[in-house]
Design a protein around this motif. Structure first.
Motif, PDB file in Angstrom:
ATOM      1  N   ALA A  31       0.833  -1.198   0.000  1.00 46.34           N
ATOM      2  CA  ALA A  31       0.000   0.000   0.000  1.00 46.34           C
ATOM      3  C   ALA A  31       0.871   1.252   0.000  1.00 46.34           C
ATOM      4  O   ALA A  31       1.943   1.291   0.616  1.00 46.34           O
ATOM      5  CB  ALA A  31      -0.911   0.000   1.225  1.00 46.34           C
ATOM      6  N   SER A  32       0.421   2.301  -0.700  1.00 47.10           N
ATOM      7  CA  SER A  32       1.198   3.540  -0.792  1.00 47.10           C
ATOM      8  C   SER A  32       1.095   4.378   0.469  1.00 47.10           C
ATOM      9  O   SER A  32       1.955   5.195   0.757  1.00 47.10           O
ATOM     10  CB  SER A  32       0.739   4.355  -2.003  1.00 47.10           C
ATOM     11  N   ASN A  33       0.028   4.187   1.249  1.00 50.40           N
ATOM     12  CA  ASN A  33      -0.128   4.873   2.526  1.00 50.40           C
ATOM     13  C   ASN A  33      -0.070   3.836   3.649  1.00 50.40           C
ATOM     14  O   ASN A  33      -0.202   2.637   3.409  1.00 50.40           O
ATOM     15  CB  ASN A  33      -1.471   5.612   2.572  1.00 50.40           C
ATOM     16  N   ALA A  34       0.151   4.305   4.869  1.00 50.67           N
ATOM     17  CA  ALA A  34       0.258   3.393   6.003  1.00 50.67           C
ATOM     18  C   ALA A  34      -1.026   2.575   6.141  1.00 50.67           C
ATOM     19  O   ALA A  34      -2.108   3.126   6.351  1.00 50.67           O
ATOM     20  CB  ALA A  34       0.518   4.180   7.278  1.00 50.67           C
ATOM     21  N   THR A  35      -0.901   1.262   5.988  1.00 49.19           N
ATOM     22  CA  THR A  35      -2.040   0.353   6.068  1.00 49.19           C
ATOM     23  C   THR A  35      -1.643  -0.821   6.951  1.00 49.19           C
ATOM     24  O   THR A  35      -0.717  -1.567   6.612  1.00 49.19           O
ATOM     25  CB  THR A  35      -2.444  -0.148   4.670  1.00 49.19           C
ATOM     26  N   LEU A  36      -2.330  -0.976   8.069  1.00 46.96           N
ATOM     27  CA  LEU A  36      -1.969  -1.990   9.046  1.00 46.96           C
ATOM     28  C   LEU A  36      -3.042  -3.060   9.141  1.00 46.96           C
ATOM     29  O   LEU A  36      -4.243  -2.751   9.128  1.00 46.96           O
ATOM     30  CB  LEU A  36      -1.781  -1.337  10.424  1.00 46.96           C
ATOM     31  N   TYR A  37      -2.581  -4.311   9.227  1.00 48.33           N
ATOM     32  CA  TYR A  37      -3.511  -5.399   9.528  1.00 48.33           C
ATOM     33  C   TYR A  37      -3.588  -5.513  11.048  1.00 48.33           C
ATOM     34  O   TYR A  37      -2.552  -5.547  11.729  1.00 48.33           O
ATOM     35  CB  TYR A  37      -3.041  -6.717   8.926  1.00 48.33           C
ATOM     36  N   CYS A  38      -4.810  -5.586  11.565  1.00 50.51           N
ATOM     37  CA  CYS A  38      -5.018  -5.628  13.008  1.00 50.51           C
ATOM     38  C   CYS A  38      -6.025  -6.699  13.373  1.00 50.51           C
ATOM     39  O   CYS A  38      -6.790  -7.182  12.524  1.00 50.51           O
ATOM     40  CB  CYS A  38      -5.554  -4.282  13.523  1.00 50.51           C
ATOM     41  N   THR A  39      -6.030  -7.051  14.633  1.00 51.27           N
ATOM     42  CA  THR A  39      -7.153  -7.785  15.187  1.00 51.27           C
ATOM     43  C   THR A  39      -7.957  -6.803  16.025  1.00 51.27           C
ATOM     44  O   THR A  39      -7.408  -5.863  16.612  1.00 51.27           O
ATOM     45  CB  THR A  39      -6.700  -8.952  16.074  1.00 51.27           C
ATOM     46  N   VAL A  40      -9.257  -6.993  16.052  1.00 47.03           N
ATOM     47  CA  VAL A  40     -10.113  -6.174  16.888  1.00 47.03           C
ATOM     48  C   VAL A  40     -10.931  -7.133  17.739  1.00 47.03           C
ATOM     49  O   VAL A  40     -11.563  -8.062  17.223  1.00 47.03           O
ATOM     50  CB  VAL A  40     -11.013  -5.234  16.050  1.00 47.03           C
ATOM     51  N   ALA A  41     -10.874  -6.939  19.060  1.00 45.43           N
ATOM     52  CA  ALA A  41     -11.498  -7.876  19.989  1.00 45.43           C
ATOM     53  C   ALA A  41     -12.364  -7.119  20.986  1.00 45.43           C
ATOM     54  O   ALA A  41     -11.953  -6.098  21.543  1.00 45.43           O
ATOM     55  CB  ALA A  41     -10.426  -8.679  20.726  1.00 45.43           C
TER      56      ALA A  41
END
Length: 248
Positions: A31-41
């Motif tokens: 990705a050209s911009n900051a893109t983070l994979y996260c978990t949401v709990a």
């Protein structure tokens, strides 16, 4: 049309994305911009994967000088939701580990689907809905890789940050219906959207006011009215590249 995500309804997914604990576990480096994979709990035990795009990680774009790319992602979900088509995965605006930004439910795509072949399909109803959505939001970057087909057969699309320009900038790999009549489903959805956009108290109108400029918001309504008037899929602009690069 009500989507479900491994047992989660759309409303439950939005609730989880809004209040759950957000934990980054990786970065999408392409990705050209900051893109983070996260978990949401959530405290109750519900958990899901999601994409987090903090506003602080955005790179300024000359052709989108107003607002944030995250806000345009949220606006795309609002339009998809108002159409009733579930083209855009559940998306919220919230604070996170790196500040405010967009958080969108992660969709596990069907890896058995050839996305290039899918993008050329002329009979796929979900793909055709996506083409109409892109015309409404003036998506300037619909690439093959932004198609997210699920094992159940539903089709989602992602990466709508460079949408909603005031000027016509539609760039997409989905031109196979250009000039063809809109389906009855499309006309019904567009009429519903037009009514909701005219109501300043509707959720979609409020969301667009929050994230877009006044002229950009009015341009959405204008595009919807043009589609309803002409009743056909739009043609590419002669003044703007028709297909994003790279297209995949």
């Amino acid at each position: 049309m009500t989507a479900s995500f491994e047992g989660l309804s759309t409303s439950a997914a939005l609730e989880l994305l809004s209040v759950g604990e957000l934990t980054p576990t990786g970065r999408l480096t392409e990705a050209s911009n900051a893109t983070l994979y996260c978990t949401v709990a959530a405290p109750g035990g519900a958990e899901a994967g999601c994409v987090y795009k903090p506003v602080a990680g955005e790179r300024p774009l000359w052709d989108f000088p107003e607002g944030t790319l995250a806000g345009r992602e949220l606006s795309a979900f609002a339009v998809s939701d108002a159409l009733g088509w579930d083209v855009v995965p559940p998306t919220v605006h919230r604070d996170g580990p790196f500040g405010e930004g967009m958080v969108q439910l992660w969709i596990d795509g069907d890896t058995g689907v050839d996305l290039v072949d899918l993008a050329r399909d002329t009979r796929h109803a979900g793909l055709r809905r996506m083409a109409v959505l892109d015309a409404v939001i003036n998506n300037s970057d619909r690439k093959v890789g932004h198609l997210l087909p699920t094992p159940s057969g539903h089709l989602y699309g992602c990466d709508h940050g460079v949408s909603f320009a005031e000027d016509y900038k539609l760039r997409t790999v989905l031109w196979q219906w250009q000039g063809e009549p809109l389906t009855g489903e499309a006309l019904e959805g567009l009429a519903q959207l037009e009514e909701r956009l005219r109501d300043p108290d509707s959720p979609v109108a409020a969301e667009l006011r929050r994230h877009l400029t006044g002229p950009e918001g009015y341009a959405v309504l204008r595009r919807v009215r043009l589609l309803l008037h002409h009743r056909v899929h739009p043609y590419p602009s002669p003044d703007w590249p028709a297909v994003p690069w790279p297209p995949v």
